[in-house]
Enzyme design. Sequence first.
Site, PDB file in Angstrom:
ATOM      1  NE  ARG A  39      -4.240  -5.301  98.748  1.00  0.00           N
ATOM      2  CZ  ARG A  39      -4.499  -4.909  97.497  1.00  0.00           C
ATOM      3  NH1 ARG A  39      -5.146  -3.781  97.278  1.00  0.00           N
ATOM      4  NH2 ARG A  39      -4.098  -5.639  96.479  1.00  0.00           N
ATOM      5  CE  LYS A 200     -12.079 -12.518  78.340  1.00  0.00           C
ATOM      6  NZ  LYS A 200     -12.084 -11.055  78.211  1.00  0.00           N
ATOM      7  N   GLY A 357      -6.714 -11.870  93.005  1.00  0.00           N
ATOM      8  CA  GLY A 357      -7.987 -11.522  93.636  1.00  0.00           C
ATOM      9  C   GLY A 357      -9.000 -12.652  93.700  1.00  0.00           C
ATOM     10  N   GLY A 380      -2.530  -7.884  90.615  1.00  0.00           N
ATOM     11  CA  GLY A 380      -1.742  -7.626  89.414  1.00  0.00           C
ATOM     12  C   GLY A 380      -0.254  -7.903  89.605  1.00  0.00           C
TER      13      GLY A 380
HETATM   14  C1  3PG Z   1      -4.482  -3.196  93.758  1.00  0.00           C
HETATM   15  O1  3PG Z   1      -5.447  -3.018  94.500  1.00  0.00           O
HETATM   16  O2  3PG Z   1      -4.469  -4.030  92.851  1.00  0.00           O
HETATM   17  C2  3PG Z   1      -3.245  -2.389  94.016  1.00  0.00           C
HETATM   18  O3  3PG Z   1      -3.464  -1.524  95.070  1.00  0.00           O
HETATM   19  C3  3PG Z   1      -2.826  -1.666  92.774  1.00  0.00           C
HETATM   20  O4  3PG Z   1      -3.842  -0.811  92.352  1.00  0.00           O
HETATM   21  P1  3PG Z   1      -3.889  -0.377  90.818  1.00  0.00           P
HETATM   22  O5  3PG Z   1      -4.242  -1.626  90.050  1.00  0.00           O
HETATM   23  O6  3PG Z   1      -4.940   0.678  90.727  1.00  0.00           O
HETATM   24  O7  3PG Z   1      -2.523   0.115  90.452  1.00  0.00           O
HETATM   25 MG    MG Z   2      -4.990  -3.911  90.316  1.00  0.00          MG
END
Ligand code: 3PG
Ligand code: MG
Length: 399
Positions: A39, A200, A357, A380
């Site tokens: 990142r 899931k 991830g 996310g």
């Molecule tokens: C992440 O690492 O998924 C992003 O930086 C967002 O972080 P957060 O899920 O804490 O909002």
């Molecule tokens: Mg996150």
Amino acid sequence: MDLDHLTTLDELDVKGKRVLVRVDINVPLQDGRVTDDTRIRAIVPTVRYILSQGGKPILMAHLGRPKGKVVPELSLGVLRAPLEEALGTRVVFASEDGGRSAADWVSLLGPGEVLLLENVRFHAGEEANAPEFARTLASLGDVYVNDAFSTAHRAHASTEGIAHLLPSAAGRQMQAEIEALRRALENPSRPTAAVVGGAKVSSKIPVLENLMAKVDKLIIGGGMANTFLLAQGIEVGKSLAEPDFVDTARKVLAASTAAGCEIVLPTDAVVAREFKAEAETEIVSVAEVPADAMILDVGPQSLAALMALMAECRTVLWNGPLGAFEIAPFGEGTFRLAQEVARLTRADGMVSVAGGGDTVAALNAAGVVDDFSYVSTAGGAFLEWLEGRELPGVAALNR
Ligand code: 3PG
Ligand code: MG
């Protein structure tokens, strides 16, 4: 998502301006050291471009989830040196410990230097998207650039509120993410396939619903597939599954047929009695999973079918592993299919886009991250995009 009006960095005048840049440098740290700098490297093109225009980059970012309070272990000071190294220019950290305000730090910034503000999540106004905090941030700059696709699913002051207060644009990384995702899902070369794996069904129902309307083949793997097998009356022994979601799985199967999307489930499996490294394994048809065994990977017949299917597809979107890839030998199905997708991408011009991830970790383990057309840095935000949801941070840049 209508992205035709996404303002890009080239359309924003940053010459000699104070440029507030939202970045996602929420990187994994161990004993104060960055263990994966993906990142950090991703923001370099945007920051260098701003510097090349004589602009003053002021980086806004978060680390972890301090929940509106100062948590010293989550200070962004720890990233000053790694950023300086990646950017090849002086980075100043705007510590909130001394007497200086953020505005003081901005006014002291010299030409060619980059300012890194303290963790924006130390302020309660950030996550609350408080107008007052957005105004405070906005007062530090002349224009705003969002280069953090991976936090674009959060409507926070530094990702959303501020975009309404200053001339705004998407940074290079944000733009690249959006273009890659659009290429895979909005207007793809067909046939298209999506690989959706992971533990899931319950967490991925909206993803499945959105994807079945868009792709030709929906390959379901991982623990999720077991719930679909249950839905078809197949016993899965001790496998991870969600019996409460069997009805949901049936509805997904029926809806996909109606949508003209073929759902592909494993026909054989690698099973074991114990979930541990180098456990004794057996290959069985999914109809014959022993009552005391669990499915931990797709079997060779399923893998061969998936490889043949991939060879017919022009575009593949991948989220989630096919098996318990963290523990050998249960990553084989995921690794070998990923390697085949990588080969088809290189040799045959297939478009391959992956994110999430776990997925990135699996592709790294398979050694193919650089061979996919695009691997998203987002977790996310990538999932919410797969769900077809509008991301507030992106929407705020659409004019
Ligand atoms: C992440 O690492 O998924 C992003 O930086 C967002 O972080 P957060 O899920 O804490 O909002
Ligand atoms: Mg996150």
